[in-house]
Structure formats: structure tokens, C-alpha cells
Scaffold this active site. Structure first.
Site, PDB file in Angstrom:
ATOM      1  N   HIS A  71      -9.431 117.706  55.609  1.00  0.00           N
ATOM      2  CA  HIS A  71      -9.950 118.032  56.931  1.00  0.00           C
ATOM      3  C   HIS A  71      -8.973 118.984  57.615  1.00  0.00           C
ATOM      4  CE1 HIS A  71     -12.588 114.166  57.366  1.00  0.00           C
ATOM      5  NE2 HIS A  71     -12.736 114.752  56.194  1.00  0.00           N
ATOM      6  N   GLU A  73      -7.357 118.858  60.354  1.00  0.00           N
ATOM      7  CA  GLU A  73      -6.143 118.228  60.881  1.00  0.00           C
ATOM      8  C   GLU A  73      -5.138 117.924  59.775  1.00  0.00           C
ATOM      9  OE1 GLU A  73      -9.657 116.698  63.409  1.00  0.00           O
ATOM     10  OE2 GLU A  73      -9.286 117.219  61.318  1.00  0.00           O
TER      11      GLU A  73
END
Length: 191
Positions: A71, A73
Site C-alpha cells: 500500500h 503508506e
């Protein structure tokens, strides 16, 4: 010594950033989300900003890497850790003064990672009503979770409509990397 822009802690421990900083960094996060969309990834982009410097940035790379943990992040955290290593800086010292700007509310996995890394403030666009870890599904950000890092503050809703529109665009198109459906259709046999 010149003061650096960045998160400001109030006496109550709450962090804040200026509207100008938020606009500047969220614009870059939106550009990263557009890049993800252009590369058939879920359009999420984020930046990790420490002392007015981007120390990590990411966009979703799940389809490209065929790794469900990549992802935006998580990609940004890896880059920020590399930034710390290259400069001989303590990740915990840097992360405790870093703001994460992301186009979509972090999922439960990412919110847990941000909490463990002790990020004090997350500014995000739209809510993640299926997997959100900052209150939409679970509140990893502020829940009383012993031995799991420090709770963090969230500022939601910045350019939310734009983030939602990118998500809608992604989900309208066919994802060539999605697994094939394994649902079997029942054949109807007449006797």
C-alpha cells in the site's frame, strides 16, 4: 537557526499544520494517486514529511508487485526508513515529528503500522468505508491498545471528493491483475 515548518504541538499534545502546508503536500499526494491510477493501481498516494522535507512517498504498488502489503503508506514507510539509514538518523526520532499526507484513509494494516512508527498526525482525503483504520471501520488511530505504539491524530476530509472520484474511475475500469472469479455457475438441466 531558521525555524522549520512542520507539525506544531499544542500544549494539549494535539498537532496541527498550516493550510498552506496541507495544500502543498496533498497536491503531491494527489499526483501520486493519479500516477497509481494511470498504472492500473488503486489510486492512493501519500507523502511522509519531516521538517518540511519529503522523507518517504508512495503510491499503491499491489498489482505491480503482486504483493498485497504494498500500500502507499507501506511504500512510504520503507522509503522513510531508508532516508533515516542514509543520514544516520534515528527512525523513532524522525517519525515522531513526521506528518503523513494520504489521499484515502489508511486501512487497518497501514494505520497499525503508522501507530507502531509513532507518526503523530495523518491528514487524509476520503474515508475508507470498507477497510478504514482511522475510525471508518476500526479506530486504530486513537483506540486504547496497550503495547502498540502511540495513538495518532487524524485530520480527515481534505480534497475528499477528488479522491473519491479517482477511486470511482479505478473501480469502473477492469483490473487486469484481479484474480479470475472462481464462482461456478450452476447449469440448469431439464429432466
Amino acid at each position: 537557526m531558521e525555524a522549520k515548518a512542520g507539525p506544531t504541538a499544542a500544549t494539549d499534545g494535539a498537532y496541527s499544520v498550516s493550510a498552506e502546508e496541507t495544500e502543498k503536500w496533498m497536491e503531491q499526494a494527489m499526483q501520486m494517486a493519479k500516477d497509481a491510477l494511470d498504472n492500473t493501481e488503486v489510486p492512493v498516494g501519500c507523502l511522509m514529511v519531516y521538517n518540511n522535507e519529503v522523507v518517504g512517498k508512495g503510491r499503491n504498488e499491489v498489482n505491480q508487485t503482486k504483493n498485497a502489503t504494498r500500500h502507499a503508506e507501506m511504500v512510504a514507510i520503507d522509503q522513510a526508513l531508508d532516508w533515516c539509514r542514509r543520514r544516520g538518523r534515528s527512525p523513532s526520532e524522525v517519525f515522531e515529528h513526521t506528518v503523513l499526507y494520504v489521499t484515502v484513509e489508511p486501512c487497518i494494516m497501514c494505520a497499525a503500522a503508522l501507530r507502531l512508527m509513532r507518526i503523530p498526525l495523518v491528514v487524509y482525503g476520503c474515508q475508507n468505508e470498507r477497510f478504514g483504520g482511522c475510525g471508518s471501520v476500526l479506530d486504530i488511530a486513537s483506540a486504547d491498545l496497550p503495547s502498540t505504539g502511540k495513538p495518532f491524530q487524524c485530520t480527515p476530509g481534505y480534497r475528499a471528493e477528488e479522491a473519491v472520484e479517482m477511486l470511482k474511475t479505478f473501480y469502473k475500469q477492469e483490473n487486469p491483475n484481479a484474480p479470475k472469479s472462481k464462482v461456478r455457475k450452476k447449469e440448469c438441466h431439464k429432466s
